[in-house]
Design an enzyme around this catalytic site. Structure first.
Site, PDB file in Angstrom:
ATOM      1  N   LYS A   1       4.646   0.453   8.216  1.00 25.94           N
ATOM      2  CA  LYS A   1       4.504   1.705   7.476  1.00 25.94           C
ATOM      3  C   LYS A   1       5.779   2.507   7.626  1.00 25.94           C
ATOM      4  O   LYS A   1       6.276   2.717   8.742  1.00 25.94           O
ATOM      5  CB  LYS A   1       3.308   2.513   7.984  1.00 25.94           C
ATOM      6  CG  LYS A   1       3.008   3.739   7.129  1.00 25.94           C
ATOM      7  CD  LYS A   1       1.668   4.351   7.486  1.00 25.94           C
ATOM      8  CE  LYS A   1       1.311   5.476   6.535  1.00 25.94           C
ATOM      9  NZ  LYS A   1      -0.040   6.050   6.805  1.00 25.94           N
TER      10      LYS A   1
ATOM     11  N   GLY B   1       0.482   5.868   0.439  1.00 31.12           N
ATOM     12  CA  GLY B   1      -0.352   7.036   0.697  1.00 31.12           C
ATOM     13  C   GLY B   1       0.498   8.270   0.848  1.00 31.12           C
ATOM     14  O   GLY B   1       1.720   8.251   0.604  1.00 31.12           O
ATOM     15  N   GLY B   2      -0.132   9.360   1.265  1.00 31.86           N
ATOM     16  CA  GLY B   2       0.574  10.620   1.389  1.00 31.86           C
ATOM     17  C   GLY B   2       1.608  10.626   2.498  1.00 31.86           C
ATOM     18  O   GLY B   2       2.519  11.457   2.489  1.00 31.86           O
ATOM     19  N   MET B   3       1.481   9.715   3.479  1.00 33.90           N
ATOM     20  CA  MET B   3       2.407   9.678   4.602  1.00 33.90           C
ATOM     21  C   MET B   3       3.382   8.514   4.511  1.00 33.90           C
ATOM     22  O   MET B   3       3.965   8.100   5.507  1.00 33.90           O
ATOM     23  CB  MET B   3       1.616   9.581   5.912  1.00 33.90           C
ATOM     24  CG  MET B   3       0.913  10.869   6.289  1.00 33.90           C
ATOM     25  SD  MET B   3       2.067  12.196   6.662  1.00 33.90           S
ATOM     26  CE  MET B   3       2.832  11.539   8.130  1.00 33.90           C
TER      27      MET B   3
ATOM     28  N   VAL C   1       3.360   1.209   2.801  1.00 34.88           N
ATOM     29  CA  VAL C   1       3.148   0.098   3.728  1.00 34.88           C
ATOM     30  C   VAL C   1       3.682  -1.180   3.087  1.00 34.88           C
ATOM     31  O   VAL C   1       3.403  -1.457   1.912  1.00 34.88           O
ATOM     32  CB  VAL C   1       1.655  -0.064   4.078  1.00 34.88           C
ATOM     33  CG1 VAL C   1       1.460  -1.219   5.059  1.00 34.88           C
ATOM     34  CG2 VAL C   1       1.098   1.226   4.667  1.00 34.88           C
TER      35      VAL C   1
ATOM     36  N   GLY D   1       0.824  -1.203   0.000  1.00 34.73           N
ATOM     37  CA  GLY D   1       0.000   0.000   0.000  1.00 34.73           C
ATOM     38  C   GLY D   1       0.853   1.246   0.000  1.00 34.73           C
ATOM     39  O   GLY D   1       2.060   1.199   0.260  1.00 34.73           O
TER      40      GLY D   1
ATOM     41  N   ASP E   1     -10.377  11.597   8.143  1.00 31.43           N
ATOM     42  CA  ASP E   1     -10.147  11.165   6.768  1.00 31.43           C
ATOM     43  C   ASP E   1     -10.778   9.791   6.527  1.00 31.43           C
ATOM     44  O   ASP E   1     -10.172   8.916   5.913  1.00 31.43           O
ATOM     45  CB  ASP E   1      -8.643  11.122   6.464  1.00 31.43           C
ATOM     46  CG  ASP E   1      -8.357  11.095   4.959  1.00 31.43           C
ATOM     47  OD1 ASP E   1      -9.227  11.533   4.176  1.00 31.43           O
ATOM     48  OD2 ASP E   1      -7.265  10.651   4.564  1.00 31.43           O
TER      49      ASP E   1
END
Length: 576
Positions: free
Chosen positions: A45, A25-27, A30, A23, A139
């Protein structure tokens, strides 16, 4: 593509071997990882070093870690561990085999409304745990919801979560979130509340039911403007068989004014459960019996319409009354004169409907129905309603048990007893502490309860175990001793303890490995002995205990004997 996406993940971080990417994402990204001590698969993560050098990202990453540490709920991803290595920040969490709700919707387009209700009730439980911990998710969206094969939900990604007691992560007027699922107040950069998360849940429910979000647009600004001022199409425009009760819930969640939404996730979960109950009532054979209509000649939609608008079968009853009136007029009888009176007709109709209603409400429930009602109540978060399940349904069932359901009933009663004892311990501690009349056993029960509430499960067990050994098995102390035993049993069976145990043992083994590399053999041996002392009788920790014993056996006697074995009482004093 951001520059950090080009960075490759390290082969190992801490005690975890890094596997495939699962996975992003913006942060950060994963990855699937494996614990070298236990071979357990976890998700890790990683905040890449490039992002770690940019202002605000490390703070937000730590904020996500703090949020997950507070979460203990079966529908929230469990946090295990965290660290930083070579400027790479990471944290370890539960690995869930499944797919995101986004991927599910891409494949199936939309979901059956009953599945939507089931998923939404689980999300309500996750949000209640989050809000009770003082955290607003901010979110909530399909890509942050992981679905297992059996439709069990796991809420993930608290990267933009806001703690009630802290300041905003962004400057005044800043916006963080996903436009399609963002509440109007969040879109305006105003203070978010629990109702903001409920608005997002309403948008998620809308997209699950219809296959499209309530508002969409070519740009983020266009969508935000619609969230603030636009009007969406009602879900029934796209879903033919949608119960009106469910549609009203979604519409109330999408109210622009937060005060017009539901007050909290718990109340919402109860309303969602009522949708199932109302639907089953409106389509049951009893409803058809009241109306005089067979199941073969009426659809569930018709039954639903009749039940919600004017009472089951009122149209059929009116037809019968009209027919009786015509027959009476043709004979000129007194019955005809009565039926010629409009008020008599209305009164008779009201009596028939009321009688049918009360018959339906007061009829004796079957064993299966009583057990089902109890289970539905116990699916809700712990609370006084659990006593209703016990007194109204489970205890009467236990008076005449059957071989098929006796064990289930006793299991449910045990859960309620456990809740009652925990509540009693907490209330007793507060009441006695205020009055100054607290006895020593009560003080230690209160101390254990405080440890439980703060998440310090190991210390709670140490206090309870010591108290059980200290209290004599005599009548005057039996109540407090039994209470301590019950609390300890509940603690040992609590699924939340798994994560706490895992964190403690993993960190301890990691500490011992580091000491061994530094050739501090006696200190490493002391850690391994402590693991054996504290967890030697815990079957769930057997892998760690066995590894600790193997390490001790491999050390020469003169290297491991410098530090005495720690005693549990000493560990208790240090922790306090």
């Amino acid at each position: 593509m951001n520059k950090h996406e080009h960075e490759s993940a390290p082969e190992r971080l801490g005690e975890y071997l890094i596997g495939k990417k699962i996975g992003a994402g913006g942060m950060g990204s994963v990855y699937l990882a494996t614990n070298i001590h236990t071979d357990q698969q976890v998700a890790i993560k990683i905040l890449p070093s490039a992002l770690a050098r940019e202002a605000g990202f490390v703070e937000r990453f730590h904020r996500e870690i703090e949020a997950l540490k507070k979460m203990h709920n079966p529908y929230v991803i469990e946090f295990y561990d965290s660290g930083v290595e070579n400027d790479i920040y990471y944290y370890v969490m539960e690995y869930v085999e499944g797919e995101t709700l986004t991927n599910r919707l891409r494949r199936d387009k939309r979901l059956d409304w009953k599945i939507v209700v089931d998923i939404s009730i689980q999300i309500c439980s996750a949000l209640k745990a989050s809000h009770d911990a003082g955290i607003i998710h901010r979110d909530l969206k399909p890509s942050n919801l992981i679905l297992k094969v059996d439709n069990t939900v796991k809420l993930a990604d608290f990267g933009v979560a806001q703690l009630f007691a802290t300041e905003k992560l962004t400057v005044t007027g800043g916006i963080i979130g996903t436009a399609e699922y963002m509440s109007p107040e969040q879109a305006e950069g105003k203070r978010v509340t629990r109702q903001s998360d409920l608005y997002s849940l309403g948008a998620v429910m809308y997209v699950m039911l219809t296959g499209r979000p309530p508002f969409s647009g070519k740009t983020m600004l266009a969508i935000i403007q619609k969230q603030k001022y636009g009007q969406y199409d009602r879900p029934s425009r796209y879903v033919d068989d949608l119960p009106v009760w469910l549609e009203e819930i979604v519409c109330q969640l999408l109210e622009k004014d937060p005060q017009k939404r539901y007050p909290d996730a718990y109340v919402l979960s109860r309303r969602l459960q009522e949708v199932i109950n109302k639907y089953e009532m409106s389509t049951s054979e009893d409803t058809y019996a009241l109306s005089g209509t067979s199941a073969d000649s009426a659809t569930s939609t018709q039954a639903h319409s009749d039940f919600s608008d004017q009472g089951a079968g009122s149209g059929t009853l009116m037809q019968g009354l009209m027919r009786a009136q015509l027959e009476a007029e043709s004979t000129g009888s007194r019955l005809g004169q009565l039926f010629d009176n409009t008020w008599f007709l209305l009164g008779l109709l009201a009596l028939v409907i009321a009688g049918g209603y009360f018959w339906f409400q007061e009829r004796e429930l079957s064993r299966e129905e009583m057990l089902q009602h109890a289970k539905q109540i116990l699916q809700q978060p712990e609370g006084p309603d659990w006593y209703i399940a016990r007194d109204k349904y489970l205890l009467p069932l236990l008076e005449n048990p059957s071989n098929e359901d006796e064990s289930i009933i006793k299991e449910q009663l045990s859960r309620i007893q456990s809740y009652e004892l925990r509540s009693k311990a907490g209330m007793t501690a507060k009441r006695k502490s205020r009055s100054g009349l607290q006895t020593e056993p009560q003080r230690f029960i209160a101390l254990a309860q405080n440890y439980l509430e703060s998440g310090n499960l190991m210390q709670a067990e140490i206090v309870l175990s010591s108290l059980i050994e200290l209290l004599p098995d005599e009548p005057e102390q039996k109540e407090m001793r039994d209470l301590a035993i019950q609390m300890r049993n509940d603690l040992r069976q609590d699924p939340n303890r798994t994560a706490q145990r895992y964190i403690m043992l993993t960190q301890s083994m990691s500490k011992a490995d580091a000491l061994l590399k530094e050739q501090k053999y006696a200190e490493a041996a002391a850690v391994w002995r402590a693991i054996i002392v504290l967890y030697g009788q815990d079957p769930a920790a057997s892998v760690f205990v066995e590894n600790a014993r193997k390490h001790l056996d491999q050390l020469p006697d003169n290297m491991s004997a410098e530090t005495p074995t720690p005693e549990p009482e000493k560990a208790s004093t240090e922790n306090e």
